[in-house]
Design an enzyme around this catalytic site. Structure first.
Site, mmCIF file in Angstrom:
data_model
loop_
_atom_site.group_PDB
_atom_site.id
_atom_site.type_symbol
_atom_site.label_atom_id
_atom_site.label_comp_id
_atom_site.label_asym_id
_atom_site.label_seq_id
_atom_site.Cartn_x
_atom_site.Cartn_y
_atom_site.Cartn_z
ATOM 1 N N TYR A 113 -3.416 -2.154 -10.579
ATOM 2 C CA TYR A 113 -3.366 -2.013 -9.108
ATOM 3 C C TYR A 113 -2.458 -3.090 -8.485
ATOM 4 C CZ TYR A 113 -4.958 -2.254 -4.242
ATOM 5 O OH TYR A 113 -5.006 -2.316 -2.868
ATOM 6 N N VAL A 129 1.166 -3.868 3.789
ATOM 7 C CA VAL A 129 1.099 -5.197 4.410
ATOM 8 C C VAL A 129 2.372 -6.030 4.194
ATOM 9 C CG1 VAL A 129 -1.429 -5.417 4.542
ATOM 10 C CG2 VAL A 129 -0.216 -6.185 2.472
ATOM 11 N N TYR A 141 -5.282 3.658 7.949
ATOM 12 C CA TYR A 141 -6.641 3.106 7.943
ATOM 13 C C TYR A 141 -7.345 3.330 9.282
ATOM 14 C CZ TYR A 141 -3.889 1.003 4.325
ATOM 15 O OH TYR A 141 -3.021 0.830 3.294
ATOM 16 N N LYS A 185 0.559 3.325 -3.024
ATOM 17 C CA LYS A 185 -0.612 4.185 -3.269
ATOM 18 C C LYS A 185 -0.226 5.664 -3.174
ATOM 19 C CE LYS A 185 -3.815 0.784 -1.209
ATOM 20 N NZ LYS A 185 -4.517 0.434 0.032
ATOM 21 N N SER A 190 0.797 -1.241 0.000
ATOM 22 C CA SER A 190 0.000 0.000 0.000
ATOM 23 C C SER A 190 0.825 1.286 0.000
ATOM 24 C CB SER A 190 -0.918 0.037 1.220
ATOM 25 O OG SER A 190 -2.020 -0.787 1.012
HETATM 26 O O1 DON Z 1 -4.920 -4.713 -1.941
HETATM 27 C C1 DON Z 1 -4.341 -5.248 -1.003
HETATM 28 O O2 DON Z 1 -4.932 -5.859 -0.121
HETATM 29 C C2 DON Z 1 -2.817 -5.135 -0.959
HETATM 30 N N1 DON Z 1 -2.268 -5.148 -2.261
HETATM 31 C C3 DON Z 1 -2.372 -3.875 -0.262
HETATM 32 C C4 DON Z 1 -2.920 -3.718 1.132
HETATM 33 C C5 DON Z 1 -2.042 -2.987 2.077
HETATM 34 O O3 DON Z 1 -0.830 -2.928 1.951
HETATM 35 C C6 DON Z 1 -2.708 -2.413 3.261
HETATM 36 N N2 DON Z 1 -1.712 -1.893 4.183
HETATM 37 N N3 DON Z 1 -1.496 -1.897 5.298
#
Ligand code: DON
Length: 304
Positions: free
Chosen positions: A188, A258, A240, A66, A63
């Site tokens: 994405y 993540v 979040y 982003k 993430s």
């Molecule tokens: O879309 C997802 O679930 C992952 N590619 C990214 C989520 C993420 O990194 C949330 N962060 N803490």
């Protein structure tokens, strides 16, 4: 301020085994990472680089990417961007669907998955060759042409990312996705699969400590107002449903992924990245949050 001394102190005082958390395994390819990986890199505008542990080992930034997508899309659309995505914290998990239906397919902010999918849709509409041009943009921001996607991670998420399929489809039904849902998801997943080290992340995020100007070339990437607004979104939405807790404990704008990475920015002074793959329930690195809380406590420096 002796940053290296403070980082050394944090590293030696931290009883790392004592902290819990779990490596992300909902993306199968991420589950293989060794849980005790640990690195810190702090890059100061005035004083250079300070590091601990595996600061040069690349990992999946997930993430955190982003933020780079938003940095690329914002100057393309200007303030019109905020018709497609909001600027309020969601107070919900990063992949939550609930608000989207009530709020007519307009995501709360660009850092939750739904918001990032809208940003990806914008980039696909604006770019000839979205994946390549986005990668080149990140390479330019970081000053490192060696940065790349991890195809295995992207394809592994493509096979299992049903929530993102649902988010993009729901927004398409509201008319907030222009391109094919599968094209938006493909972009994405590749965007999230970029790999960078703590050193590369902290050097790249100096852009936001430097009011939108590239720290080495001096190129203006965001104007001062855009940089202010983007940093405000990092502070209010970067973690979040734990954005409040991160601000409460650390007091800096930042972003997590993540893959276990967290980057935070002390405006006009430094950017710091920490990597430790064990996550809490909100998807944020447990040790990453702990290190940054200790850093702003020991230095006595935060935005407050
Ligand atoms: O879309 C997802 O679930 C992952 N590619 C990214 C989520 C993420 O990194 C949330 N962060 N803490």
């Amino acid at each position: 301020m002796d940053y290296q001394k403070i980082l050394n102190e944090i590293d030696s005082e931290l009883d790392k085994g004592k902290f819990g958390g779990k490596v992300a395994d909902y993306i199968p390819e991420l589950a293989d990472v060794k849980e005790d990986c640990f690195g810190i890199h702090l890059c100061s505008l005035e004083k250079g680089n300070f590091a601990i542990g595996q600061n040069e080992q690349r990992f999946s930034i997930q993430s955190i990417s982003k933020v780079f997508a938003l940095t690329m899309a914002y100057p393309m659309l200007g303030e019109k961007l905020w018709k497609r995505v909001g600027v309020e914290p969601s107070g919900n998990p990063f992949n939550s669907l609930v608000q989207l239906e009530y709020e007519s397919g307009i995501p709360r902010n660009p850092l939750i998955n739904a918001g990032a999918l809208v940003i990806c849709d914008i980039l696909i509409s604006k770019l000839q060759n979205p994946k390549q041009e986005f990668l080149e943009f990140v390479q330019k921001l970081s000053g490192n042409p060696g940065i790349g996607f991890n195809k295995k991670v992207a394809e592994s998420e493509k096979e299992t990312g049903y929530r993102n399929v649902a988010l993009a489809s729901l927004m398409k039904s509201f008319g907030n996705i222009e391109n094919l849902v599968e094209d938006v998801l493909d972009f994405y997943f590749y965007m999230c699969s970029i790999e960078m080290s703590c050193k590369e992340l902290s050097q790249t995020f100096l852009l936001y400590a430097n009011h939108g100007k590239h720290f080495v070339t001096g190129e203006r990437i965001l104007n001062a107002s855009q940089s202010k607004r983007l940093s405000a979104i990092l502070l209010t939405c970067g973690f979040y449903d734990q954005a409040g807790e991160f601000t409460f404990k650390v007091g800096l704008p930042g972003k997590s992924g993540v893959g276990g990475g967290i980057v935070a920015v002390f405006p006009e002074h430094y950017s710091v990245a920490v990597w430790s793959p064990k996550l809490n329930k909100a998807g944020n690195s447990v040790l990453g949050m702990e290190v940054l809380e200790r850093l702003t406590t020991k230095t006595g420096l935060s935005i407050f």
